[in-house]
Scaffold this active site. Structure first.
Site, PDB file in Angstrom:
ATOM      1  N   SER A  84       0.839  -1.188   0.000  1.00 23.45           N
ATOM      2  CA  SER A  84       0.000   0.000   0.000  1.00 23.45           C
ATOM      3  C   SER A  84       0.874   1.238   0.000  1.00 23.45           C
ATOM      4  CB  SER A  84      -0.918   0.009   1.233  1.00 23.45           C
ATOM      5  OG  SER A  84      -1.774   1.150   1.219  1.00 23.45           O
ATOM      6  N   ASP A  85       0.375   2.287  -0.631  1.00 25.18           N
ATOM      7  CA  ASP A  85       1.090   3.566  -0.603  1.00 25.18           C
ATOM      8  C   ASP A  85       0.080   4.702  -0.680  1.00 25.18           C
ATOM      9  OD1 ASP A  85       3.966   4.708  -0.788  1.00 25.18           O
ATOM     10  OD2 ASP A  85       2.814   5.904  -2.204  1.00 25.18           O
ATOM     11  N   GLN A  86       0.412   5.778   0.016  1.00 30.08           N
ATOM     12  CA  GLN A  86      -0.464   6.949   0.027  1.00 30.08           C
ATOM     13  C   GLN A  86       0.329   8.178  -0.380  1.00 30.08           C
ATOM     14  OE1 GLN A  86      -2.018   8.966   3.770  1.00 30.08           O
ATOM     15  NE2 GLN A  86      -3.898   7.970   3.048  1.00 30.08           N
TER      16      GLN A  86
END
Length: 207
Positions: A84-86
């Site tokens: 996951s990455d934001q």
């Protein structure tokens, strides 16, 4: 004549023997993932997260989520791996984690009265297997802020290790006029509604 059962598209099963692998050392993502009550472990992805020239925020979030998942999947054959990455951005500027209380104050002041977009990407994969990608977009509208209010916030709830410099699940909610999102967990860093859809696709329905 009976036909042989079809071979499952995704033979890997999430179980205590083969837990889901979260390609992250983030305590925030781990706390969110624990809500789904699936067995999981954490592994550091160890990738280069440097910006690429001309890359759009949504593309950067997707790329890094996939790179994290693939890097760990190579080390964990026979298991589903979640990356996951934001990426937070205001107009054309990507907002990184402030890194210090002083930078936290200045970043929040620069966002006073403005909209910040958060692109949060998920990638679920196995080594050499099928890959599932999802992207959540959330918009945060900051209320007008002055230095005194921002300084009080940073002193009460240090958030310089968070994209945007706040914790929406805590006192940070007081900084906003509005939050527009399909999934309240996305802003914290792991959109669980999208993740549930992904898990169902691979045969791990929740609940």
């Amino acid at each position: 004549m009976e036909l042989a059962p079809a071979r499952p598209e995704n033979p890997v099963v999430i179980s205590p023997a083969t837990p889901l692998v979260l390609a992250s050392t983030s305590k925030y993502r781990a706390e969110l993932l624990a809500r789904l009550q699936l067995p999981f472990v954490q592994e550091p992805p160890g990738i280069d997260e440097a910006d690429q020239a001309g890359e759009l925020p949504e593309s950067r979030a997707r790329r890094l989520a996939a790179e994290k998942a693939r890097a760990v999947a190579d080390r964990c054959p026979g298991q589903w791996v979640l990356g996951s990455d934001q990426v937070a951005f205001c107009e054309d500027e990507v907002l990184h984690k402030p890194g210090s209380p002083e930078a936290n104050v200045e970043q929040l002041l620069s966002l006073s009265g403005r909209e910040v977009h958060f692109a949060t990407a998920l990638c679920l994969t196995t080594a050499g297997g099928i890959e599932h990608l999802e992207l959540d977009l959330t918009v945060v509208r900051f209320r007008p802020l002055d230095r005194a209010a921002v300084t009080r916030y940073v002193a009460a709830e240090p958030a310089h290790d968070c994209a945007g410099g706040f914790k929406v699940e805590g006192l940070g909610i007081s900084l906003f006029d509005a939050v527009e999102s399909r999934d309240p967990t996305a802003l914290i860093g792991l959109p669980l509604i999208a993740l549930r859809r992904m898990l169902e696709k691979v045969g791990s329905a929740v609940p």
